[in-house]
Motif scaffolding. Sequence first.
Motif, PDB file in Angstrom:
ATOM      1  N   ALA A 251       0.870  -1.182   0.000  1.00 49.06           N
ATOM      2  CA  ALA A 251       0.000   0.000   0.000  1.00 49.06           C
ATOM      3  C   ALA A 251       0.903   1.227   0.000  1.00 49.06           C
ATOM      4  O   ALA A 251       1.394   1.663   1.051  1.00 49.06           O
TER       5      ALA A 251
ATOM      6  N   LYS B 243       0.636   4.320  -0.172  1.00 47.49           N
ATOM      7  CA  LYS B 243       0.332   5.548   0.573  1.00 47.49           C
ATOM      8  C   LYS B 243       1.189   5.635   1.841  1.00 47.49           C
ATOM      9  O   LYS B 243       1.422   6.715   2.360  1.00 47.49           O
TER      10      LYS B 243
ATOM     11  N   ASP C 194      -0.621  -1.048  -4.368  1.00 46.90           N
ATOM     12  CA  ASP C 194      -1.882  -0.305  -4.205  1.00 46.90           C
ATOM     13  C   ASP C 194      -1.548   1.167  -4.400  1.00 46.90           C
ATOM     14  O   ASP C 194      -0.677   1.709  -3.717  1.00 46.90           O
TER      15      ASP C 194
ATOM     16  N   HIS D 178      -6.861   2.151  -6.295  1.00 47.17           N
ATOM     17  CA  HIS D 178      -7.891   2.383  -5.277  1.00 47.17           C
ATOM     18  C   HIS D 178      -8.360   3.830  -5.293  1.00 47.17           C
ATOM     19  O   HIS D 178      -7.883   4.629  -6.091  1.00 47.17           O
TER      20      HIS D 178
ATOM     21  N   ILE E  14      -9.005   6.362  11.059  1.00 49.67           N
ATOM     22  CA  ILE E  14      -8.356   5.312  10.274  1.00 49.67           C
ATOM     23  C   ILE E  14      -9.159   4.014  10.309  1.00 49.67           C
ATOM     24  O   ILE E  14      -8.669   2.949  10.044  1.00 49.67           O
TER      25      ILE E  14
ATOM     26  N   HIS F  27     -11.232  -3.384   3.415  1.00 45.61           N
ATOM     27  CA  HIS F  27     -10.126  -2.904   4.262  1.00 45.61           C
ATOM     28  C   HIS F  27     -10.796  -2.320   5.498  1.00 45.61           C
ATOM     29  O   HIS F  27     -11.560  -1.368   5.391  1.00 45.61           O
TER      30      HIS F  27
ATOM     31  N   GLY G 223      -9.468  -1.056   8.388  1.00 47.88           N
ATOM     32  CA  GLY G 223      -8.840   0.004   9.178  1.00 47.88           C
ATOM     33  C   GLY G 223      -7.350  -0.223   9.273  1.00 47.88           C
ATOM     34  O   GLY G 223      -6.799  -1.086   8.588  1.00 47.88           O
TER      35      GLY G 223
ATOM     36  N   GLY H 252      -7.256  -6.337   2.178  1.00 47.04           N
ATOM     37  CA  GLY H 252      -6.716  -5.045   2.601  1.00 47.04           C
ATOM     38  C   GLY H 252      -5.498  -5.167   3.507  1.00 47.04           C
ATOM     39  O   GLY H 252      -4.874  -6.219   3.622  1.00 47.04           O
ATOM     40  N   GLY H 253      -5.177  -4.058   4.155  1.00 44.01           N
ATOM     41  CA  GLY H 253      -4.025  -4.038   5.064  1.00 44.01           C
ATOM     42  C   GLY H 253      -4.512  -3.801   6.478  1.00 44.01           C
ATOM     43  O   GLY H 253      -5.596  -4.242   6.843  1.00 44.01           O
TER      44      GLY H 253
ATOM     45  N   PHE I 211      -2.412  -4.106   9.523  1.00 48.37           N
ATOM     46  CA  PHE I 211      -1.751  -4.791  10.634  1.00 48.37           C
ATOM     47  C   PHE I 211      -0.919  -3.806  11.429  1.00 48.37           C
ATOM     48  O   PHE I 211      -0.107  -3.071  10.871  1.00 48.37           O
TER      49      PHE I 211
ATOM     50  N   GLU J 129      -2.747  -6.433   1.665  1.00 48.31           N
ATOM     51  CA  GLU J 129      -2.352  -5.126   1.156  1.00 48.31           C
ATOM     52  C   GLU J 129      -1.684  -4.294   2.243  1.00 48.31           C
ATOM     53  O   GLU J 129      -2.173  -3.218   2.606  1.00 48.31           O
ATOM     54  N   PRO J 130      -0.587  -4.789   2.808  1.00 49.44           N
ATOM     55  CA  PRO J 130       0.030  -4.052   3.917  1.00 49.44           C
ATOM     56  C   PRO J 130       0.785  -2.803   3.480  1.00 49.44           C
ATOM     57  O   PRO J 130       1.376  -2.772   2.401  1.00 49.44           O
TER      58      PRO J 130
ATOM     59  N   ARG K 255       1.812   0.087   6.370  1.00 50.95           N
ATOM     60  CA  ARG K 255       2.556   0.420   7.592  1.00 50.95           C
ATOM     61  C   ARG K 255       3.510  -0.703   8.024  1.00 50.95           C
ATOM     62  O   ARG K 255       4.654  -0.442   8.388  1.00 50.95           O
TER      63      ARG K 255
ATOM     64  N   TYR L 116       3.590   6.717   6.816  1.00 55.61           N
ATOM     65  CA  TYR L 116       2.682   7.849   7.010  1.00 55.61           C
ATOM     66  C   TYR L 116       3.357   9.043   7.694  1.00 55.61           C
ATOM     67  O   TYR L 116       2.740   9.769   8.458  1.00 55.61           O
TER      68      TYR L 116
ATOM     69  N   MET M 292       2.826  11.936   4.505  1.00 55.38           N
ATOM     70  CA  MET M 292       1.812  12.879   4.975  1.00 55.38           C
ATOM     71  C   MET M 292       2.431  14.228   5.346  1.00 55.38           C
ATOM     72  O   MET M 292       1.756  15.077   5.932  1.00 55.38           O
TER      73      MET M 292
END
Length: 433
Positions: free
Chosen positions: A65, A67, A86, A109, A169, A208, A210, A247-248, A250, A291-292, A294, A391, A395
């Motif tokens: 992921a 992001k 992703d 996405h 989140i 996903h 959260g 999704g992710g 974890f 989809e990890p 973090r 993040y 961010m």
Amino acid sequence: MFISEALNINEKGHLTIGGVDSVDIANEFGTPVYVMDEDLIRNNCQLYFKSIKKACGENGTALYASKAFSCLYVLKIAAEEGMGLDVVSGGELYTAHKAGFPMDKVYFHGNNKTKDEIELAIKLGVGHFVVDNKYELYNINEISEKYNKVSGVLFRIKPGVDAHTHDFIRTGQIDSKFGFALETGEAEEIISEALKCKNISIKGLHCHIGSQIFEVKPFIHAAEIMIDFIKTISEKFSIEIDELNLGGGFGIQYLDSDDPIGYDKYIGEVMTVVKEKTKEYNLKMPKMILEPGRSLVGSAGITLYKVGCVKDIPNVRKYVSVDGGMADNPRYIMYNAPYTALIADRADDKNTQTVTIAGKCCESGDILIKNADMPDIKVGDTLAVLSTGAYNYSMSSNYNRIPKPPVVMITNGKPHVIVKRETYEDIIRNDVL
Ligand code: LLP
């Protein structure tokens, strides 16, 4: 003692990352600086694949992921490790393209993909769209037709699962801007609409629930709900679902007390339930996708700052101000996110006081850590905030016209810049007089 395998202390008592002295990194590259350990990122990717293989053989894969942290170098690592990707915006997609990421392994996405973004994705040959709403479905169909293509799609479903994480989140519940709800019938409706679209090929479903989740139960619950939905639509529309993307989300360790789920445990338990349910319903076992974000990069990163001011307000609070803050890490101001910090110059000093580590922005909420237990701190010390690989850079902002710090990667024991420090010229680059 440490919350990341990448970290250690050397004979000088300095914090090391990837075997390199963090104080030397601060001196060479300046502060603030994000530092990441390539070995740990690669290792995390490999651990996912190992656990997925153990649980579902070749019938599973993992996407990064992006992001969490997107830049050319990190996407190159993800591609080399065999991950899919992703992306949620034209910018993330463009970065993937420029990094040479195989486009057939990219999943697009987002809850409001613009027509331009969809067109770019189709032109670049993006493998899958994760459809969020009906307008987007029609746009993808129309633009695919224009390019004489058939686009593979997954549908983002809200399984209605409430994972215990920060409100902002959390995404799997009905009151979320993302995806199609099951309760209202809109999830079934969109399948029926997609079947009418000539340039759409239904590949699968996505959910996903959260981020920063420490329990296996909500993931299992979501998987069960998704398999139930696959059964419903298989019967109703006589279709087969090839892919199920869970999704992710974890969680990773930010504090000593955080206790992340082992990949093997999480993936093993979820896949067991998926296998049992598909067998019970006599369904084809879909290809399982995780989809990890973090958990691949978070603990591989730290941020180094210099302490510029210590302000002790008797009986109130002791503020320690550093040369970065909410512009490079907005997670405290956004989510009250907790972090652990160390004095990189004296990493094994004992804690003697409680301080609040503040940033340099013109904003009272610009805090990095509130009430942190720390050793004695002097002006000029190098402060390391841990687990900032996810993040943070992605961010960051230029609030107060603060240039973004560089990202230094440690590769085989050697630090090198993978994202340059912004300059004041960069800050005014788009200004027009
Ligand atoms: N897949 C989808 C569709 C997502 O929306 C996300 C995260 C992920 C995968 C990756 O989740 P992860 O494994 O990283 O938890 N800015 C927040 C996190 C927002 C997560 C957004 N979506 C934070 O700093 O905590």
